[in-house]
Design a protein around this motif. Structure first.
Motif, PDB file in Angstrom:
ATOM      1  N   ILE A 117       5.998   1.541  -8.044  1.00 56.65           N
ATOM      2  CA  ILE A 117       4.751   1.726  -7.455  1.00 56.65           C
ATOM      3  C   ILE A 117       3.432   1.406  -8.411  1.00 56.65           C
ATOM      4  O   ILE A 117       3.635   1.970  -9.200  1.00 56.65           O
ATOM      5  N   SER A 122       0.753  -1.379  -0.066  1.00 56.72           N
ATOM      6  CA  SER A 122       0.123  -0.122   0.033  1.00 56.72           C
ATOM      7  C   SER A 122       0.782   1.230  -0.174  1.00 56.72           C
ATOM      8  O   SER A 122       2.085   1.034   0.405  1.00 56.72           O
ATOM      9  N   GLY A 123       0.223   2.432  -0.463  1.00 61.45           N
ATOM     10  CA  GLY A 123       0.952   3.655  -0.341  1.00 61.45           C
ATOM     11  C   GLY A 123       1.421   4.327   1.160  1.00 61.45           C
ATOM     12  O   GLY A 123       2.296   4.448   1.159  1.00 61.45           O
ATOM     13  N   GLU A 124       0.453   3.639   1.896  1.00 59.95           N
ATOM     14  CA  GLU A 124       0.781   4.005   3.494  1.00 59.95           C
ATOM     15  C   GLU A 124       2.025   3.362   3.928  1.00 59.95           C
ATOM     16  O   GLU A 124       2.812   3.806   4.581  1.00 59.95           O
ATOM     17  N   GLU A 161      -1.006   9.285  -5.222  1.00 60.31           N
ATOM     18  CA  GLU A 161      -1.234  10.300  -3.880  1.00 60.31           C
ATOM     19  C   GLU A 161      -0.219   9.993  -3.108  1.00 60.31           C
ATOM     20  O   GLU A 161       0.318  10.726  -2.347  1.00 60.31           O
ATOM     21  N   CYS A 162       0.722   8.593  -3.059  1.00 62.72           N
ATOM     22  CA  CYS A 162       1.854   8.111  -2.351  1.00 62.72           C
ATOM     23  C   CYS A 162       2.868   9.063  -2.938  1.00 62.72           C
ATOM     24  O   CYS A 162       3.721   9.648  -2.183  1.00 62.72           O
ATOM     25  N   VAL A 190       4.553   2.535   1.971  1.00 59.57           N
ATOM     26  CA  VAL A 190       5.571   2.997   1.362  1.00 59.57           C
ATOM     27  C   VAL A 190       6.109   4.219   2.349  1.00 59.57           C
ATOM     28  O   VAL A 190       7.268   4.523   2.675  1.00 59.57           O
ATOM     29  N   ILE A 191       5.255   5.117   2.768  1.00 58.67           N
ATOM     30  CA  ILE A 191       5.297   6.538   3.566  1.00 58.67           C
ATOM     31  C   ILE A 191       5.962   5.854   4.857  1.00 58.67           C
ATOM     32  O   ILE A 191       7.127   6.577   5.092  1.00 58.67           O
ATOM     33  N   MET A 194      -4.407   4.643  -0.153  1.00 55.16           N
ATOM     34  CA  MET A 194      -3.715   5.565  -0.916  1.00 55.16           C
ATOM     35  C   MET A 194      -3.196   4.944  -2.299  1.00 55.16           C
ATOM     36  O   MET A 194      -2.297   4.135  -2.312  1.00 55.16           O
ATOM     37  N   LYS A 228       2.684  12.595  -1.549  1.00 57.40           N
ATOM     38  CA  LYS A 228       3.142  12.662  -0.055  1.00 57.40           C
ATOM     39  C   LYS A 228       4.588  12.555   0.088  1.00 57.40           C
ATOM     40  O   LYS A 228       5.091  13.413   0.792  1.00 57.40           O
ATOM     41  N   LEU A 229       5.236  11.723  -0.648  1.00 57.68           N
ATOM     42  CA  LEU A 229       6.686  11.515  -0.560  1.00 57.68           C
ATOM     43  C   LEU A 229       7.306  12.864  -0.923  1.00 57.68           C
ATOM     44  O   LEU A 229       8.618  13.324  -0.458  1.00 57.68           O
TER      45      LEU A 229
END
Length: 158
Positions: free
Chosen positions: A92, A73-75, A103-104, A77-78, A99, A107-108
């Motif tokens: 990705i 998930s994107g979360e 979107e990820c 990754v963050i 996310m 955020k990065l």
């Protein structure tokens, strides 16, 4: 299969009333002094919620000595990039639960984490739905992957 893959074999002995004995033979490991290749020092963050596809791609990358960290998930990754480790490349997936990939990446970027990115997608029209110029994307590779093309792109970006 695992024993054969390690060039070993199994002997089986069985006696009625006494039981069965399995003897597993695996060759002794001998360390070989090999210098590390450039890829062995590179860490790839692989974010995809399709586990089978993720495993196949990770196996391909690991077969040429990249280190691969798999998340779904994107979360994740963050969290990984802010709390645990810094990668050298992110692959990705665009469409993940929660996310998504875009979107990820936004955020990065807000967190000032800047590294090469391969965006993968089964959708051909992401560019028409999202302004991809606002995030760093070094390559887009459509699913299903052409593994030779993916590997060539990874090598170029790492």
């Amino acid at each position: 299969g695992i024993i054969k893959a390690h060039k070993g074999h199994i002997e089986v002995f069985s006696e009625v009333g006494r039981g069965t004995k399995f003897v597993v033979y695996i060759p002794q490991y001998e360390a070989v002094n090999v210098s590390k290749s450039k890829q062995e020092e590179k860490i790839i963050i692989l974010a995809d919620d399709e586990v089978m596809l993720q495993d196949l791609l990770a196996e391909l990358l690991e077969s040429v000595n990249y280190q691969v960290i798999k998340v779904q998930s994107g979360e994740e990754v963050i969290k990984l990039m802010t709390e645990e480790i810094r990668g050298d490349l992110i692959i990705i997936d665009f469409n993940m639960p929660g996310m998504n990939g875009i979107e990820c990446l936004k955020k990065l970027q807000e967190l000032k984490i800047n590294l090469p990115v391969i965006l993968s997608s089964g959708s051909m029209n992401i560019g028409s739905r999202y302004d991809l110029s606002k995030v760093r994307i070094d390559a887009i590779i459509n699913k299903p992957y052409d593994f030779d093309s993916m590997l060539e792109t990874v090598k170029r970006l790492t």
